[in-house]
Design an enzyme around this catalytic site. Structure first.
Site, PDB file in Angstrom:
ATOM      1  N   ARG A  79       0.859  -1.178   0.000  1.00 32.21           N
ATOM      2  CA  ARG A  79       0.000   0.000   0.000  1.00 32.21           C
ATOM      3  C   ARG A  79       0.897   1.231   0.000  1.00 32.21           C
ATOM      4  NH1 ARG A  79      -3.190  -2.670  -1.796  1.00 32.21           N
ATOM      5  NH2 ARG A  79      -5.304  -3.184  -1.123  1.00 32.21           N
ATOM      6  N   GLU A 135      -4.118   7.307  -5.384  1.00 32.96           N
ATOM      7  CA  GLU A 135      -4.238   6.572  -6.652  1.00 32.96           C
ATOM      8  C   GLU A 135      -5.475   7.011  -7.416  1.00 32.96           C
ATOM      9  OE1 GLU A 135      -3.829   2.349  -6.021  1.00 32.96           O
ATOM     10  OE2 GLU A 135      -1.928   2.604  -4.984  1.00 32.96           O
ATOM     11  N   HIS A 190      -0.604  -0.089  -9.851  1.00 27.63           N
ATOM     12  CA  HIS A 190      -1.345  -0.993  -8.943  1.00 27.63           C
ATOM     13  C   HIS A 190      -1.887  -2.216  -9.710  1.00 27.63           C
ATOM     14  CE1 HIS A 190      -3.724  -1.137  -4.922  1.00 27.63           C
ATOM     15  NE2 HIS A 190      -3.411  -2.347  -5.336  1.00 27.63           N
TER      16      HIS A 190
END
Ligand code: MLT
Length: 302
Positions: free
Chosen positions: A229, A258, A276
């Site tokens: 994360r 994000e 991601h």
């Protein structure tokens, strides 16, 4: 009939399997602002990371059909679990499905950095031929420090060992006696590792795990990989450590925000950046779909 809203999409094979079990599956996306009202019409809400199941969403769904929220993935930081539970909604995730894919991506970032693969892709497209400049290093024989020895950490450890790396680890739950790798304190791991890979959830009460103080403890020229994360690492401190040379390279799949707006970080010549995509493989998504189906079938006795 069980009604399922897969708000961030769902693998086609899983949709088929749920329909075969008699469920109705809706895969159109409901905007965050309308979610609390919309989910009242569904028994199950499935989310990936885009949809946030906030306290407000759960409060609006209170007393409705909604009984189950499934995070199609590992990290549940986009779901306020206490609020969901307090409003009669259970929360599940799919913890087994994506470990291998995330571990493979972490290895990919290590090679991308140690052998200048990421930056070579950029500079060759600009017509540069930096053969002399890109003398890298092998990962064979280097020490990999894994922070967080859960499923992903253990999968990574096996791969790294097979590649000839020495694996050391630290974990919130302490030493795992079933594992033969050396257990170290976080501080010792930071001081001794050539590569550090993070595989811990973000704990908003604890804040970031890696900031200036932790970078200062690391070896000069360390490589840092974050496929966990973004907020686990302070981006400003990472940039400083990259610019000073303390960190030789950072492999990043996750960001404080994000989609990230930190162009200075992703454009850094010693950063290998991906958007991601740790769990974004056909295999992981198929396994996630299977886990979701089995969770729903068990929960509703289908
Ligand atoms: C996860 O928590 O499963 C991963 O970060 C992947 C994702 O969110 O898509």
């Amino acid at each position: 009939m069980i009604r399922v809203l897969a708000n961030d999409g769902l693998e086609a094979s899983a949709v088929k399997a749920l329909e075969a079990a008699g469920a109705e599956v809706v895969t159109s996306h409901v905007e965050q602002a309308d979610l609390g009202e919309a989910v009242r019409e569904y028994d199950v809400l499935i989310v990936r990371s885009a949809t946030k199941v906030t306290a407000d969403v759960s409060e609006k769904a209170k007393g409705s059909k909604l009984k189950l929220v499934i995070r199609a993935g590992v990290g549940v930081d986009n779901i306020d679990i206490p609020a969901a539970n307090a409003n009669g909604i259970e929360v599940k995730n799919t913890p087994n499905a994506s470990s291998n894919s995330v571990a493979e991506l972490a290895i990919g970032h290590m090679f991308a950095l140690a052998r200048y693969i990421a930056i070579s892709n950029v500079t060759m497209r600009n017509g540069e031929w930096n053969k002399k400049k890109y003398e890298g290093s092998e990962i064979f024989g280097k020490t990999l420090g894994i922070i967080g020895m859960g499923r992903i950490g253990q999968s990574l450890a096996k791969k790294a060992e097979a590649l000839g790396m020495k694996v050391v680890y630290t974990d919130l739950f302490g030493k795992n006696d079933k594992l033969a790798y050396e257990f170290l304190s976080l501080e010792d791991l930071l001081k001794t590792s050539d590569f550090i890979s993070l595989h811990v959830p973000y704990d908003k009460n604890q804040g970031s795990l890696i900031g200036k103080a932790q970078f200062d403890m690391m070896k000069d020229g360390v490589f840092l990989i974050d496929c966990a994360r973004g907020k686990v690492v302070e981006e400003a401190a990472l940039l400083e450590a990259l610019n000073s040379g303390k960190v030789a390279g950072a492999g990043l799949d996750v960001y404080e925000e994000e989609p990230t707006k930190n162009t200075e970080l992703v454009n850094h010549p010693r950063v290998s950046a991906t958007p991601h995509i740790g769990a974004a493989t056909k295999e992981a998504q198929t396994r996630i779909g299977e886990e979701v189906v089995s969770t729903i079938k068990t929960f509703f006795n289908l």
